[in-house]
Design an enzyme around this catalytic site. Structure first.
Site, PDB file in Angstrom:
ATOM      1  N   HIS A  59      16.610 -36.246  39.243  1.00 59.31           N
ATOM      2  CA  HIS A  59      16.819 -34.902  39.785  1.00 59.31           C
ATOM      3  C   HIS A  59      18.288 -34.658  40.140  1.00 59.31           C
ATOM      4  O   HIS A  59      18.598 -33.750  40.903  1.00 59.31           O
ATOM      5  CB  HIS A  59      15.957 -34.697  41.033  1.00 59.31           C
ATOM      6  CG  HIS A  59      14.508 -34.963  40.814  1.00 59.31           C
ATOM      7  ND1 HIS A  59      13.773 -34.295  39.867  1.00 59.31           N
ATOM      8  CD2 HIS A  59      13.657 -35.846  41.408  1.00 59.31           C
ATOM      9  CE1 HIS A  59      12.527 -34.738  39.894  1.00 59.31           C
ATOM     10  NE2 HIS A  59      12.435 -35.681  40.812  1.00 59.31           N
ATOM     11  N   HIS A 217       8.979 -32.844  37.609  1.00 56.61           N
ATOM     12  CA  HIS A 217       8.741 -34.108  36.910  1.00 56.61           C
ATOM     13  C   HIS A 217       8.183 -33.845  35.517  1.00 56.61           C
ATOM     14  O   HIS A 217       7.643 -34.748  34.888  1.00 56.61           O
ATOM     15  CB  HIS A 217       7.779 -34.986  37.707  1.00 56.61           C
ATOM     16  CG  HIS A 217       8.202 -35.215  39.115  1.00 56.61           C
ATOM     17  ND1 HIS A 217       7.595 -34.579  40.182  1.00 56.61           N
ATOM     18  CD2 HIS A 217       9.184 -35.982  39.640  1.00 56.61           C
ATOM     19  CE1 HIS A 217       8.194 -34.958  41.301  1.00 56.61           C
ATOM     20  NE2 HIS A 217       9.157 -35.809  40.996  1.00 56.61           N
ATOM     21  N   GLY A 382      28.713 -21.493  13.238  1.00 53.69           N
ATOM     22  CA  GLY A 382      27.554 -20.645  13.039  1.00 53.69           C
ATOM     23  C   GLY A 382      27.663 -19.247  13.598  1.00 53.69           C
ATOM     24  O   GLY A 382      26.633 -18.643  13.913  1.00 53.69           O
ATOM     25  N   ASP A 383      28.879 -18.685  13.693  1.00 55.20           N
ATOM     26  CA  ASP A 383      28.997 -17.370  14.315  1.00 55.20           C
ATOM     27  C   ASP A 383      29.721 -16.337  13.462  1.00 55.20           C
ATOM     28  O   ASP A 383      29.990 -15.229  13.927  1.00 55.20           O
ATOM     29  CB  ASP A 383      29.708 -17.482  15.668  1.00 55.20           C
ATOM     30  CG  ASP A 383      31.181 -17.869  15.533  1.00 55.20           C
ATOM     31  OD1 ASP A 383      31.595 -18.291  14.427  1.00 55.20           O
ATOM     32  OD2 ASP A 383      31.915 -17.753  16.532  1.00 55.20           O
ATOM     33  N   SER A 426      39.490 -13.850  13.633  1.00 57.57           N
ATOM     34  CA  SER A 426      39.123 -12.817  12.659  1.00 57.57           C
ATOM     35  C   SER A 426      39.458 -11.431  13.184  1.00 57.57           C
ATOM     36  O   SER A 426      39.958 -10.570  12.441  1.00 57.57           O
ATOM     37  CB  SER A 426      37.629 -12.903  12.343  1.00 57.57           C
ATOM     38  OG  SER A 426      37.297 -14.139  11.779  1.00 57.57           O
ATOM     39  N   MET A 471      38.557 -15.995   3.788  1.00 58.50           N
ATOM     40  CA  MET A 471      38.100 -14.722   3.243  1.00 58.50           C
ATOM     41  C   MET A 471      39.100 -14.136   2.250  1.00 58.50           C
ATOM     42  O   MET A 471      38.742 -13.302   1.415  1.00 58.50           O
ATOM     43  CB  MET A 471      37.809 -13.724   4.360  1.00 58.50           C
ATOM     44  CG  MET A 471      39.014 -13.222   5.110  1.00 58.50           C
ATOM     45  SD  MET A 471      38.622 -11.792   6.173  1.00 58.50           S
ATOM     46  CE  MET A 471      37.363 -12.449   7.257  1.00 58.50           C
TER      47      MET A 471
END
Length: 540
Positions: A59, A217, A382-383, A426, A471
């Site tokens: 915890h 838990h 991944g964006d 970009s 690009m």
């Protein structure tokens, strides 16, 4: 599942020693490893009431992370999700308790109640004054005979700790602790279960679901609910807490159950500030990991009625670094942009054909968002799709205020819009592209010449060129072919984008950090986006 550990049997003891080495001398442990795992303050003189808490490990930062001036005097640590032994609890009591006595703060689980309770009896046989309080703040399971103790335990640690530090007697501290326990309420929600070290992960929470009211838990919650985002999650949790709140001001404790990112936790705090119960929440503790459940991807929300005394005690200074403080839940402070950065709004003008063209471009980029993200995930973060689609959505929203009838001002307005709304490199490069296109248009260039001038400026400033796997590999041939028509430009863009799959070394952009095996066979996502855009325009 891979985890940073050496051996399951030594995980807790090694972690405690790591905590002690980084505590700046504030903490020590009792001898007695591996069965007795007790963390104590090094500056304790037994002249005040001692506070002892603990329970199973897993915890963290509870409980050892809250040992220090203004909070706990000692923490008794069990193995992962297992109550410490009676001897371990007794060792902790005997190590820190003087004539002023000791308060045991125990979460309402059978093992903790029994072991701490028996240790208290044995300590009293030594002539020590020992009181014990049981925290039962979880409201998730209304039919449970004894509610569980969860993150609301931290309210007790902090308020009792401040009273003890101020020199209050045991009866006063115990009474205050009981008052906190009576008022504290908590409930949690998670998107995934936790991973117990050395054991297989239980995948009981289905796709698109969240579990409401699960235990710290990993115990199953009251129900699995449809998950539709942070706002709905907070509103659902708030709705379960609201009937137990009563009137008046409250303090909230927003707890990270383990692996929820700081970005998500801040968003949950914002949603809490917008929730139906926000008007009663005057102060916030967190968001922070306080009472975690290993790597559980979830959060819990605890509430406590607030008065002047509790506000003062919660704000009292403490030594443990894990305590995030208790601060007012205030408004979002906004200040104006500095002079020179406030956007100059162009004069809107109508041009149906240009409006339709821009709208078509925006729709094309939004449509390929998921595809470009999936492609970028193979060689980046991944964006790419989200970045382009986000800019497209912003440009869609700005259509009515663009100077569509004036090409020069239109290029500049688009560049300004992208600079403000499009993230990453970009956004900067495309802002430069359209700003340069506007300058070229002002100098008499037609639209193809203006766009070509924009490309030249981007290559000059950004340092990329055809063959660098960006690009530009699609954009440069497309602009060169535009005099032959949009169909020719689309074919050139497609050929350029496909050529990047064979480029195993990037010479610009984030892909420069990747090895050849990560790049080979996959188109550059930026180039693919340009190709998809021109292909869509060719269809029109």
């Amino acid at each position: 599942m891979k985890q940073f550990m050496n051996d399951r049997e030594t995980l807790v003891t090694e972690a405690i020693d790591g905590l002690l080495r980084t505590a700046g001398g504030r903490l020590a442990r009792l001898d007695g490893y591996p069965h007795i795992k007790v963390v104590v303050r090094t500056d304790w003189d037994r002249g005040k009431v001692a506070l002892v808490s603990g329970g199973g490990s897993g915890h963290e930062p509870s409980h050892a992370g809250f040992v220090g001036q203004g909070m706990l005097t000692a923490a008794v640590c069990g193995d992962v999700f297992a109550s410490p032994s009676v001897d371990a609890v007794l060792a902790g009591i005997l190590a820190v308790t003087g004539k002023a006595g000791c308060l045991l703060i125990v979460k309402n689980y059978t093992g903790d109640r029994l072991n701490f309770g028996l240790a208290a009896e044995r300590a009293r046989a030594f002539g020590l004054k020992v009181a014990m309080v049981i925290v039962d703040d979880d409201v998730a399971l209304p039919d449970l005979p004894q509610a569980r103790g969860v993150a609301g335990t931290l309210f007790v640690h902090k308020i009792a700790g401040a009273l003890a530090e101020a020199g209050a007697d045991l009866d006063t501290i115990a009474a205050a602790a009981q008052g906190v326990i009576k008022g504290a309420i908590s409930i949690g929600m998670s998107l995934d279960t936790c991973t117990v070290p050395g054991s297989p992960k239980e995948d009981r929470i289905g796709q698109g679901k969240a579990e409401l009211g699960l235990g710290i838990h990993g115990e199953a919650g009251v129900e699995q609910v449809d998950f539709s985002g942070a706002r709905a999650a907070i509103q659902m949790v708030a709705a379960r807490l609201s009937p137990h709140m009563g009137k008046g001001d409250h303090v909230a404790l927003l707890n990270n159950l383990g692996s929820t990112t700081p970005l998500e936790m801040s968003l949950l705090a914002e949603e809490l500030a917008r929730s139906p119960i926000a008007g009663q929440i005057k102060a916030l503790i967190g968001p922070a990991p306080l009472m975690t459940s290993l790597d559980m991807h979830g959060f819990s929300l605890s509430l406590l009625p607030l008065d002047e005394d509790r506000a003062r005690l919660l704000a009292a200074p403490v030594a443990p670094h894990a305590w995030p403080g208790c601060l007012p839940l205030g408004p979002v402070a906004v200040r104006p942009l500095p002079d020179g950065l406030a956007p100059i709004q162009p004069v809107p003008s109508a041009h149906p054909a240009r409006r339709a063209l821009i709208a078509r471009c925006c729709a094309a980029l939004i449509a390929v968002e998921k595809d470009l993200n999936a492609l970028d995930a193979k060689s980046g973060d991944g964006d790419t799709g989200s970045t382009l689609a986000g800019a497209a959505r912003a440009l869609q929203a700005a259509l009515d205020r663009l100077p569509l009838a004036d090409p020069t001002q239109l290029y500049r307005a688009i560049g300004m819009e992208l600079a403000q709304t499009m993230g990453g490199s970009s956004g900067v490069l495309l802002a430069i592209f359209f700003a340069a296109a506007g300058d070229a248009s002002a100098g008499g260039k037609d639209w193809i010449g203006a766009l070509s001038a924009g490309l030249d400026r981007v290559m000059q400033v950004g340092g990329a060129a055809p063959g660098h796997r960006t690009m530009i590999d699609a954009l440069a041939p497309a602009l060169a072919a535009l005099p032959q028509g949009v169909g020719a430009a689309a074919a050139a863009a497609r050929a350029g984008a496909d050529s990047t799959a064979a480029m195993t070394r990037a010479r610009a952009g984030r892909a420069t950090y990747l090895s050849a095996d990560k790049l080979k066979g996959f188109n550059d996502p930026g180039a693919e986006g340009v190709a998809r855009l021109f292909e869509d325009l060719a269809k029109a």
